[in-house]
Design a protein around this motif. Structure first.
Motif, PDB file in Angstrom:
ATOM      1  N   ILE A 146       1.706   4.254  -9.652  1.00  9.16           N
ATOM      2  CA  ILE A 146       1.770   3.892  -8.222  1.00  9.16           C
ATOM      3  C   ILE A 146       1.522   2.391  -8.146  1.00  9.16           C
ATOM      4  N   THR A 147       2.475   1.653  -7.570  1.00 12.84           N
ATOM      5  CA  THR A 147       2.436   0.203  -7.747  1.00 12.84           C
ATOM      6  C   THR A 147       2.444  -0.557  -6.414  1.00 12.84           C
ATOM      7  N   PRO A 148       1.959  -1.809  -6.444  1.00 15.11           N
ATOM      8  CA  PRO A 148       1.818  -2.603  -5.212  1.00 15.11           C
ATOM      9  C   PRO A 148       3.078  -3.403  -4.908  1.00 15.11           C
ATOM     10  N   PHE A 149       3.083  -4.057  -3.740  1.00  9.49           N
ATOM     11  CA  PHE A 149       4.278  -4.805  -3.324  1.00  9.49           C
ATOM     12  C   PHE A 149       4.454  -6.103  -4.080  1.00  9.49           C
ATOM     13  N   ASN A 150       3.356  -6.641  -4.645  1.00  9.09           N
ATOM     14  CA  ASN A 150       3.464  -8.046  -5.064  1.00  9.09           C
ATOM     15  C   ASN A 150       4.101  -8.261  -6.437  1.00  9.09           C
ATOM     16  N   LEU A 172       7.663   6.973 -11.145  1.00 14.30           N
ATOM     17  CA  LEU A 172       7.228   5.739 -10.482  1.00 14.30           C
ATOM     18  C   LEU A 172       7.262   5.927  -8.972  1.00 14.30           C
ATOM     19  N   LYS A 173       6.132   5.608  -8.327  1.00 16.12           N
ATOM     20  CA  LYS A 173       6.065   5.598  -6.866  1.00 16.12           C
ATOM     21  C   LYS A 173       5.856   4.130  -6.476  1.00 16.12           C
ATOM     22  N   PRO A 174       6.964   3.403  -6.225  1.00 16.72           N
ATOM     23  CA  PRO A 174       6.820   1.972  -5.915  1.00 16.72           C
ATOM     24  C   PRO A 174       6.309   1.750  -4.499  1.00 16.72           C
ATOM     25  N   VAL A 224      -2.075   0.449  -9.348  1.00 16.30           N
ATOM     26  CA  VAL A 224      -2.423  -0.953  -9.085  1.00 16.30           C
ATOM     27  C   VAL A 224      -2.214  -1.196  -7.598  1.00 16.30           C
ATOM     28  N   GLY A 225      -3.217  -1.748  -6.938  1.00 15.72           N
ATOM     29  CA  GLY A 225      -3.116  -2.018  -5.497  1.00 15.72           C
ATOM     30  C   GLY A 225      -4.454  -2.499  -4.972  1.00 15.72           C
ATOM     31  N   SER A 226      -4.707  -2.248  -3.702  1.00 13.70           N
ATOM     32  CA  SER A 226      -5.951  -2.738  -3.087  1.00 13.70           C
ATOM     33  C   SER A 226      -7.135  -1.849  -3.492  1.00 13.70           C
ATOM     34  N   THR A 227      -8.329  -2.404  -3.385  1.00 18.35           N
ATOM     35  CA  THR A 227      -9.514  -1.679  -3.864  1.00 18.35           C
ATOM     36  C   THR A 227      -9.795  -0.366  -3.119  1.00 18.35           C
ATOM     37  N   LEU A 247      -6.434  -0.107 -10.789  1.00 17.70           N
ATOM     38  CA  LEU A 247      -6.764  -1.522 -10.664  1.00 17.70           C
ATOM     39  C   LEU A 247      -6.711  -1.929  -9.198  1.00 17.70           C
ATOM     40  N   GLY A 248      -7.726  -2.670  -8.757  1.00 20.76           N
ATOM     41  CA  GLY A 248      -7.858  -2.990  -7.343  1.00 20.76           C
ATOM     42  C   GLY A 248      -7.728  -4.470  -7.037  1.00 20.76           C
ATOM     43  N   GLY A 249      -8.341  -4.885  -5.949  1.00 19.41           N
ATOM     44  CA  GLY A 249      -8.205  -6.236  -5.423  1.00 19.41           C
ATOM     45  C   GLY A 249      -9.030  -7.266  -6.172  1.00 19.41           C
ATOM     46  N   ARG A 280      -1.068 -12.915  -5.344  1.00 18.12           N
ATOM     47  CA  ARG A 280      -1.225 -12.469  -6.733  1.00 18.12           C
ATOM     48  C   ARG A 280      -2.663 -12.016  -6.916  1.00 18.12           C
ATOM     49  N   CYS A 281      -2.839 -10.927  -7.655  1.00 12.42           N
ATOM     50  CA  CYS A 281      -4.210 -10.473  -7.879  1.00 12.42           C
ATOM     51  C   CYS A 281      -4.958 -11.421  -8.806  1.00 12.42           C
ATOM     52  N   MET A 282      -4.222 -12.330  -9.477  1.00  9.61           N
ATOM     53  CA  MET A 282      -4.894 -13.310 -10.337  1.00  9.61           C
ATOM     54  C   MET A 282      -4.875 -14.704  -9.712  1.00  9.61           C
ATOM     55  N   GLU A 384     -14.049 -11.267   1.549  1.00  7.33           N
ATOM     56  CA  GLU A 384     -12.886 -10.375   1.539  1.00  7.33           C
ATOM     57  C   GLU A 384     -11.672 -11.041   0.899  1.00  7.33           C
ATOM     58  N   GLU A 385     -10.795 -10.190   0.364  1.00  9.01           N
ATOM     59  CA  GLU A 385      -9.568 -10.693  -0.250  1.00  9.01           C
ATOM     60  C   GLU A 385      -8.575 -11.049   0.858  1.00  9.01           C
ATOM     61  N   ILE A 386      -8.141 -12.309   0.905  1.00  9.79           N
ATOM     62  CA  ILE A 386      -7.189 -12.728   1.952  1.00  9.79           C
ATOM     63  C   ILE A 386      -5.759 -12.454   1.507  1.00  9.79           C
ATOM     64  N   SER A 451      -4.625  -6.702 -23.281  1.00  8.96           N
ATOM     65  CA  SER A 451      -4.693  -5.736 -22.173  1.00  8.96           C
ATOM     66  C   SER A 451      -5.200  -6.392 -20.900  1.00  8.96           C
ATOM     67  N   PHE A 452      -4.724  -5.864 -19.764  1.00  7.47           N
ATOM     68  CA  PHE A 452      -5.002  -6.446 -18.448  1.00  7.47           C
ATOM     69  C   PHE A 452      -5.960  -5.547 -17.672  1.00  7.47           C
ATOM     70  N   GLY A 453      -7.016  -6.127 -17.133  1.00  8.01           N
ATOM     71  CA  GLY A 453      -7.889  -5.331 -16.266  1.00  8.01           C
ATOM     72  C   GLY A 453      -9.121  -6.109 -15.865  1.00  8.01           C
TER      73      GLY A 453
HETATM   74  P1  NAD Z   1      -1.875  -1.142  -1.381  1.00 13.78           P
HETATM   75  O1  NAD Z   1      -3.164  -0.640  -1.909  1.00 13.78           O
HETATM   76  O2  NAD Z   1      -1.669  -1.190   0.080  1.00 13.78           O
HETATM   77  O3  NAD Z   1      -0.661  -0.259  -1.966  1.00 13.78           O
HETATM   78  C1  NAD Z   1      -0.542   0.031  -3.349  1.00 13.78           C
HETATM   79  C2  NAD Z   1       0.215   1.345  -3.516  1.00 13.78           C
HETATM   80  O4  NAD Z   1      -0.552   2.408  -2.945  1.00 13.78           O
HETATM   81  C3  NAD Z   1       1.571   1.378  -2.824  1.00 13.78           C
HETATM   82  O5  NAD Z   1       2.482   2.060  -3.667  1.00 13.78           O
HETATM   83  C4  NAD Z   1       1.307   2.121  -1.540  1.00 13.78           C
HETATM   84  O6  NAD Z   1       2.450   2.822  -1.080  1.00 13.78           O
HETATM   85  C5  NAD Z   1       0.194   3.088  -1.931  1.00 13.78           C
HETATM   86  N1  NAD Z   1      -0.745   3.370  -0.838  1.00 13.78           N
HETATM   87  C6  NAD Z   1      -1.116   2.526   0.160  1.00 13.78           C
HETATM   88  N2  NAD Z   1      -2.017   3.127   0.954  1.00 13.78           N
HETATM   89  C7  NAD Z   1      -2.219   4.359   0.472  1.00 13.78           C
HETATM   90  C8  NAD Z   1      -3.047   5.453   0.858  1.00 13.78           C
HETATM   91  N3  NAD Z   1      -3.841   5.380   1.910  1.00 13.78           N
HETATM   92  N4  NAD Z   1      -3.018   6.574   0.119  1.00 13.78           N
HETATM   93  C9  NAD Z   1      -2.219   6.656  -0.961  1.00 13.78           C
HETATM   94  N5  NAD Z   1      -1.407   5.651  -1.382  1.00 13.78           N
HETATM   95  C10 NAD Z   1      -1.413   4.516  -0.683  1.00 13.78           C
HETATM   96  O7  NAD Z   1      -1.645  -2.598  -2.050  1.00 13.78           O
HETATM   97  P2  NAD Z   1      -0.501  -3.643  -1.723  1.00 13.78           P
HETATM   98  O8  NAD Z   1      -0.753  -4.250  -0.383  1.00 13.78           O
HETATM   99  O9  NAD Z   1       0.841  -3.070  -2.002  1.00 13.78           O
HETATM  100  O10 NAD Z   1      -0.787  -4.728  -2.868  1.00 13.78           O
HETATM  101  C11 NAD Z   1      -1.723  -5.769  -2.726  1.00 13.78           C
HETATM  102  C12 NAD Z   1      -3.045  -5.399  -3.352  1.00 13.78           C
HETATM  103  O11 NAD Z   1      -2.850  -5.062  -4.720  1.00 13.78           O
HETATM  104  C13 NAD Z   1      -4.036  -6.542  -3.366  1.00 13.78           C
HETATM  105  O12 NAD Z   1      -5.299  -6.028  -3.039  1.00 13.78           O
HETATM  106  C14 NAD Z   1      -4.009  -7.038  -4.796  1.00 13.78           C
HETATM  107  O13 NAD Z   1      -5.180  -7.672  -5.244  1.00 13.78           O
HETATM  108  C15 NAD Z   1      -3.789  -5.763  -5.532  1.00 13.78           C
HETATM  109  N6  NAD Z   1      -3.250  -5.993  -6.855  1.00 13.78           N
HETATM  110  C16 NAD Z   1      -4.091  -5.830  -7.900  1.00 13.78           C
HETATM  111  C17 NAD Z   1      -3.640  -6.073  -9.174  1.00 13.78           C
HETATM  112  C18 NAD Z   1      -4.552  -5.909 -10.343  1.00 13.78           C
HETATM  113  O14 NAD Z   1      -4.061  -5.955 -11.443  1.00 13.78           O
HETATM  114  N7  NAD Z   1      -5.833  -5.715 -10.174  1.00 13.78           N
HETATM  115  C19 NAD Z   1      -2.313  -6.462  -9.384  1.00 13.78           C
HETATM  116  C20 NAD Z   1      -1.475  -6.605  -8.283  1.00 13.78           C
HETATM  117  C21 NAD Z   1      -1.967  -6.361  -7.010  1.00 13.78           C
END
Ligand code: NAD
Length: 500
Positions: A146-150, A172-174, A224-227, A247-249, A280-282, A384-386, A451-453
């Protein structure tokens, strides 16, 4: 209007859900397509396909599996521009940045092609009389990413090349904001010879994710996505007995010591804070100069550079920074700037003053770079993460104070120190409680074979992504103890077997 669908069994799959969401071109600020939002029934179809594909795929000789990935890698090199253009259109990052993203993803494919060597087991002969022992790594089954937009390409590629090479089937759930790249990668994998069902794509949001989390046939989750979502995925997947890495914010700090090369540090900060519009998360979002003299000198260098940033449409050759992902995110970032001002931080450059005037792009989600001085560690705009092009300066008077600032933050993804002093750099790299550390390197993203984390609230789970950690995450160990009858009589043994 283009409707973006799922991908199952090597073909576009319309699915049963009729719910859709708009996909935008952020450079123009207009809708470019719509994406279907999968439901539990769609997830059932995808998982059934992946489950059916797993036995043959996992038993296919690893050399054959990686030859398919090798062909996929060649396609990526040949058509990189096509994929980068799609990323640039849907995400808004510049074309060169998008190409960099594809390259960093491709490097994981290069790593995964070496899987025959990495999957070699261990063997000990004569662990007992005529008894041998072997240890092998086997795939898990159906695994989900499950992956983030960035990073529409790089982050999925942190996951699936290794998952596939080790013998898993992958769904993959983009992110719904950038759904096209996943479909292109799926088509190219098919073209490279991947059997049906080995790589499926389910579009969607919360409902699709929840259906995957609750599906009994899914064995593991890479997120990978928000915390807050990372935490939710980790907790729910763990409760459901699945393996999970989430992996989170982030809020990444860069310490600038008095002996640092300040020009180098200022240039590094420009790229790390404002590249990809800070999405970017980095990204470095906090500069921590040690002493006021360093802070003042750094600010003097940064202000003209930030004001001179070339902000424009993602595909324009002159653009150094494109728009933000959505109108809502633009408002969120603007609100954080307002919060910082109200909290008492000193706004030296206000990105909200930027207006895009290129014809056809006036409605894009643009914002200029912002610089805050005198940010304090208890401010909301610091805590907070902007996730935008906003750099905050937290002034400190000593190395220890700077390290304490970093340790006080809940996120611990990446950080950096700029110094010429080996002792300081070594102490920092050893003692700092952050997952990825740079010494005179502002964005220390590990290569594919490392490895990344992050640590703390930037990662939930035990295994970081890609490199050997990826191989460990996507496999489980099996140890087999083997005896062949050699004519010796074996009486029943009731005590724990030992060598005696
Ligand atoms: P997000 O958490 O909103 O979404 C990530 C994924 O989760 C998406 O596929 C989305 O459809 C899904 N999702 C969103 N809300 C959900 C919910 N309530 N229940 C289930 N699934 C849900 O993140 P984003 O806005 O797409 O990406 C930006 C965030 O990702 C930032 O916080 C950034 O720091 C983080 N990020 C972290 C890393 C890392 O390696 N740590 C890398 C890239 C991005």
């Amino acid at each position: 209007m283009t409707k973006l669908l799922h991908y199952v069994d090597n073909a576009i799959y319309a699915g049963q859900s009729t719910e859709t969401a708009a996909v935008f071109n952020p450079s123009k600020g207009e809708i470019s397509a719509e994406v279907v939002l999968g439901n539990a029934a769609d997830v059932d179809v995808a998982v059934a396909s992946s489950k059916a594909a797993w036995p043959a795929w996992s038993k296919m000789p690893v050399l054959r599996r990686v030859r398919i990935l090798d062909r996929f890698k060649s396609i990526l090199w040949e058509r990189m521009d096509e994929l980068a253009t799609v990323i640039s259109n849907e995400h808004g990052k510049t074309f060169e940045d998008a190409k960099g993203e594809v390259t960093r993803g491709l490097e994981v494919v290069e790593f995964a092609v070496g899987m025959p060597h990495l999957l070699k087991g261990e063997f000990s002969e004569n662990v007992g009389s005529s008894v041998d022992s072997q240890m092998i790594r086997q795939s898990l089954g159906v695994v989900v990413g499950i992956t983030p937009f960035n990073f529409p390409v790089m982050v999925p590629m942190w996951m699936f090349p290794i998952a596939l090479a080790t013998g898993n089937t992958f769904i993959l759930k983009p992110s719904g904001r950038v759904p096209t790249a996943a479909l292109i990668m799926a088509e190219w994998l098919t073209e490279a010879g991947l059997p049906k069902g080995v790589f499926n794509v389910v579009q969607g949001d919360r409902d699709a994710v929840n259906a995957l989390l609750n599906h009994p046939d899914v064995k593991a989750f890479s997120f990978v996505g928000s915390t807050p979502v990372a935490k939710y995925i980790h907790e729910t997947a763990s409760k459901n007995g699945k393996r999970v890495q989430a992996l989170g914010g982030a809020k990444n700090h860069m310490i600038i010591m008095p002996d640092a090369d300040l020009d180098m540090a200022a240039n590094a900060l420009m790229g790390a804070a404002f590249g990809s519009a800070g999405e970017r998360c980095m990204a470095i979002s906090v500069a921590v100069p040690v002493t006021d003299a360093v802070a003042d000198a750094l600010i003097e260098k940064l202000i003209p550079k930030i004001k001179a940033l070339n902000i424009g449409p993602s595909l324009a050759k002159t653009s150094e920074m494109g728009p933000l992902i959505t109108k809502e995110h633009l408002e969120k970032v603007s609100n954080y700037i307002e919060t910082g001002v109200k909290e008492g931080a000193k706004l030296l450059v206000d990105g909200r003053e930027f207006k895009q005037s290129s014809a056809g792009y006036e409605n894009g989600y643009y914002i200029g770079g912002s610089l805050f001085d005198h940010t304090k560690a208890d401010m909301v705009s610091y805590l907070e993460e902007i996730f935008g092009p906003v750099l905050s300066i937290v002034r400190t008077q000593s190395y220890d104070e700077a390290v304490d600032i970093i340790h006080g933050h809940e996120y611990a993804n990446g950080c950096a120190i700029f110094t010429r002093d080996g002792d300081t750099a070594r102490a920092f790299a050893q003692d700092i409680e952050v997952g990825m550390v740079g010494v005179n390197v502002p964005i220390p993203v590990p290569m594919a074979f490392h490895s990344f984390g992050g640590w703390k609230a930037s990662m939930f789970g035990d295994h970081h992504m890609h490199g050997m950690e990826g191989v460990r995450f996507y496999t489980r160990l099996k140890t087999t103890t083997i005896r062949w009858p050699n004519g010796q009589r074996q009486d029943a043994q009731f005590a724990m077997p030992t060598l005696g």
